[in-house]
Structure formats: C-alpha cells, structure tokens
Write a protein that holds these residues in place. Sequence first.
Motif, PDB file in Angstrom:
ATOM      1  N   ARG A   1      -2.443   8.904   5.262  1.00 13.68           N
ATOM      2  CA  ARG A   1      -2.769   9.428   4.176  1.00 13.68           C
ATOM      3  C   ARG A   1      -3.842  10.486   4.532  1.00 13.68           C
ATOM      4  O   ARG A   1      -4.139  11.065   3.694  1.00 13.68           O
ATOM      5  CB  ARG A   1      -2.566   9.110   2.953  1.00 13.68           C
ATOM      6  N   HIS A   2      -4.278  10.178   5.957  1.00 15.40           N
ATOM      7  CA  HIS A   2      -5.736  10.915   6.186  1.00 15.40           C
ATOM      8  C   HIS A   2      -5.161  11.877   7.081  1.00 15.40           C
ATOM      9  O   HIS A   2      -4.595  11.383   7.985  1.00 15.40           O
ATOM     10  CB  HIS A   2      -6.246   9.578   6.348  1.00 15.40           C
TER      11      HIS A   2
ATOM     12  N   MET B   1       0.554  -1.126   0.100  1.00 14.32           N
ATOM     13  CA  MET B   1      -0.110   0.215  -0.311  1.00 14.32           C
ATOM     14  C   MET B   1       1.032   1.236  -0.290  1.00 14.32           C
ATOM     15  O   MET B   1       0.092   2.660  -0.573  1.00 14.32           O
ATOM     16  CB  MET B   1      -1.014   0.425   0.772  1.00 14.32           C
TER      17      MET B   1
ATOM     18  N   GLN C   1     -12.813  -0.484   0.711  1.00 17.77           N
ATOM     19  CA  GLN C   1     -11.923   0.134   0.096  1.00 17.77           C
ATOM     20  C   GLN C   1     -10.697   0.223   1.652  1.00 17.77           C
ATOM     21  O   GLN C   1     -11.532   0.710   2.582  1.00 17.77           O
ATOM     22  CB  GLN C   1     -11.920   1.222  -0.982  1.00 17.77           C
ATOM     23  N   TRP C   2      -9.457  -0.219   1.602  1.00 15.34           N
ATOM     24  CA  TRP C   2      -8.384  -0.252   2.651  1.00 15.34           C
ATOM     25  C   TRP C   2      -7.713   0.860   2.000  1.00 15.34           C
ATOM     26  O   TRP C   2      -7.171   1.005   0.637  1.00 15.34           O
ATOM     27  CB  TRP C   2      -7.912  -1.048   3.136  1.00 15.34           C
ATOM     28  N   ASP C   3      -6.317   2.013   3.458  1.00  6.15           N
ATOM     29  CA  ASP C   3      -5.885   3.337   3.014  1.00  6.15           C
ATOM     30  C   ASP C   3      -4.542   3.130   4.112  1.00  6.15           C
ATOM     31  O   ASP C   3      -5.111   2.665   5.222  1.00  6.15           O
ATOM     32  CB  ASP C   3      -6.176   4.669   1.965  1.00  6.15           C
TER      33      ASP C   3
ATOM     34  N   LYS D   1       1.481   2.283  -3.821  1.00  8.52           N
ATOM     35  CA  LYS D   1       0.299   2.443  -4.621  1.00  8.52           C
ATOM     36  C   LYS D   1       0.097   3.884  -4.221  1.00  8.52           C
ATOM     37  O   LYS D   1      -0.253   4.052  -3.001  1.00  8.52           O
ATOM     38  CB  LYS D   1      -1.024   1.781  -3.982  1.00  8.52           C
ATOM     39  N   LYS D   2      -0.893   4.900  -4.828  1.00  7.75           N
ATOM     40  CA  LYS D   2      -1.425   5.744  -4.236  1.00  7.75           C
ATOM     41  C   LYS D   2      -2.968   6.508  -3.462  1.00  7.75           C
ATOM     42  O   LYS D   2      -2.927   7.362  -3.603  1.00  7.75           O
ATOM     43  CB  LYS D   2      -1.100   7.142  -4.839  1.00  7.75           C
ATOM     44  N   LYS D   3      -3.606   5.501  -3.675  1.00  7.55           N
ATOM     45  CA  LYS D   3      -4.644   5.138  -3.485  1.00  7.55           C
ATOM     46  C   LYS D   3      -5.208   4.356  -2.683  1.00  7.55           C
ATOM     47  O   LYS D   3      -5.149   3.012  -2.540  1.00  7.55           O
ATOM     48  CB  LYS D   3      -5.856   5.938  -4.662  1.00  7.55           C
ATOM     49  N   PRO D   4      -6.631   3.841  -1.978  1.00  6.32           N
ATOM     50  CA  PRO D   4      -7.257   2.918  -1.509  1.00  6.32           C
ATOM     51  C   PRO D   4      -7.088   1.401  -2.321  1.00  6.32           C
ATOM     52  O   PRO D   4      -7.399   2.052  -3.782  1.00  6.32           O
ATOM     53  CB  PRO D   4      -8.272   3.280  -1.080  1.00  6.32           C
TER      54      PRO D   4
ATOM     55  N   THR E   1     -10.383   1.497   6.853  1.00  6.26           N
ATOM     56  CA  THR E   1     -11.471   1.238   6.014  1.00  6.26           C
ATOM     57  C   THR E   1     -11.427   2.879   5.327  1.00  6.26           C
ATOM     58  O   THR E   1     -12.020   3.214   6.178  1.00  6.26           O
ATOM     59  CB  THR E   1     -12.370   0.299   6.453  1.00  6.26           C
TER      60      THR E   1
ATOM     61  N   PHE F   1      -3.839   0.983   9.189  1.00  2.00           N
ATOM     62  CA  PHE F   1      -4.688   1.096   8.418  1.00  2.00           C
ATOM     63  C   PHE F   1      -5.967   1.774   8.685  1.00  2.00           C
ATOM     64  O   PHE F   1      -6.243   1.550   9.651  1.00  2.00           O
ATOM     65  CB  PHE F   1      -5.361  -0.409   7.888  1.00  2.00           C
TER      66      PHE F   1
END
Length: 117
Positions: free
Chosen positions: A74-75, A17, A68-70, A20-23, A63, A61
Amino acid sequence: MQEMSQNSMLDIAYDLMSKKKKPVDFYKLYEEVSEIKGFNSEDASEHQSLFYTNISLDGRFITVGENQWDLRSRHKFESVHIDMNDIYNDDEAEEADAIEETEEDSEEEATSEEDEY
C-alpha cells in the motif's frame, strides 16, 4: 474460521490486514490473530514476541510509526525505503564526535595536570 486457524500467524495477519484499509495497531492485530488461532491468554503471551519478530522480518509488512503496521504493497517505495548509507553515515558521525570529545577531554586533563606542577 476453523480453516483459518490452521494458517500461520503471519498469514492470518496478512489476511486480516488485506481486509482493512488503514494501518493497524500491533496489539490489536495480535489480539485478533490470537483469537483466530484459539490461543488462551498464556499461549498468547508466549507467542507475542515471536509474532513481533516475524512480522518485522516479513517483507509483506511495514511499520508506519507508533507501533502501527500496514501492508508494504500500500506504500510507495520511496516512503518505506531506508537508505542504509544514511544510517551508517549517521553512526559514523556520532562515533567521530564521541572520539573527538574524548580527545578534547584528554587534552584538557593533560593541560590541567601540567598546570599543577
């Protein structure tokens, strides 16, 4: 790839992850983790619920809805923080409504029984 297969499923998921740049969809993420771990289909099926439980509990992590997980990093805090007081207040309000409805139903039954006599 061999070195990575020795890591935990969560560490592998975190590494994937991070790139990757998105969920990511849970099933796609788990498929990639299973592949790296070298699981056959039976092993993959057996470990899926454990992976879901662990990713849910791991603070790295989050949801973001619709499975969808991210990465939490990043949030912003405000967008991922759940105020438990809101949840408890909602539960208490629902319980109070249910009790009130039960009491009203009981009163209506008592009134209709009185009318019968």
